[in-house]
Design a protein around this motif. Sequence first.
Motif, PDB file in Angstrom:
ATOM      1  N   THR A  63       8.830  -8.295   1.225  1.00  0.00           N
ATOM      2  CA  THR A  63       9.685  -8.158   2.402  1.00  0.00           C
ATOM      3  C   THR A  63       9.858  -9.537   3.041  1.00  0.00           C
ATOM      4  O   THR A  63       8.877 -10.193   3.392  1.00  0.00           O
ATOM      5  CB  THR A  63       9.045  -7.196   3.426  1.00  0.00           C
ATOM      6  OG1 THR A  63       8.791  -5.955   2.778  1.00  0.00           O
ATOM      7  CG2 THR A  63       9.956  -6.988   4.607  1.00  0.00           C
ATOM      8  N   PRO A  64      11.116  -9.976   3.167  1.00  0.00           N
ATOM      9  CA  PRO A  64      11.316 -11.299   3.781  1.00  0.00           C
ATOM     10  C   PRO A  64      10.903 -11.305   5.254  1.00  0.00           C
ATOM     11  O   PRO A  64      11.050 -10.304   5.956  1.00  0.00           O
ATOM     12  CB  PRO A  64      12.811 -11.540   3.659  1.00  0.00           C
ATOM     13  CG  PRO A  64      13.420 -10.324   3.085  1.00  0.00           C
ATOM     14  CD  PRO A  64      12.335  -9.347   2.775  1.00  0.00           C
ATOM     15  N   THR A  65      10.381 -12.423   5.691  1.00  0.00           N
ATOM     16  CA  THR A  65      10.019 -12.562   7.103  1.00  0.00           C
ATOM     17  C   THR A  65      11.130 -13.312   7.827  1.00  0.00           C
ATOM     18  O   THR A  65      11.831 -14.123   7.244  1.00  0.00           O
ATOM     19  CB  THR A  65       8.690 -13.331   7.245  1.00  0.00           C
ATOM     20  OG1 THR A  65       8.823 -14.589   6.618  1.00  0.00           O
ATOM     21  CG2 THR A  65       7.559 -12.542   6.632  1.00  0.00           C
ATOM     22  N   ALA A  66      11.277 -13.000   9.102  1.00  0.00           N
ATOM     23  CA  ALA A  66      12.358 -13.619   9.871  1.00  0.00           C
ATOM     24  C   ALA A  66      12.104 -15.037  10.216  1.00  0.00           C
ATOM     25  O   ALA A  66      11.131 -15.621  10.179  1.00  0.00           O
ATOM     26  CB  ALA A  66      12.584 -12.824  11.159  1.00  0.00           C
TER      27      ALA A  66
END
Length: 66
Positions: A63-66
């Motif tokens: 999951t990409p992080t912001a």
Amino acid sequence: MASFTVGEEVLFEGERYVITLRQPQPPYRYRLVRTTPRGPEVAWALGDDLEKITAYTEPRADTPTA
């Protein structure tokens, strides 16, 4: 021995298949189907000959992080 269910994707002889049938009595044999450029391919295998696909069974941080 790992357990497998109908509809599960597995590896058999290095190729990805879908389980379409499990015989109800031990030793459990599985009917496998895969698509090839020449059309569908069907194989039968014992549970000991199948491998779970690790991308489905091992957690990973994807999951990409912001």
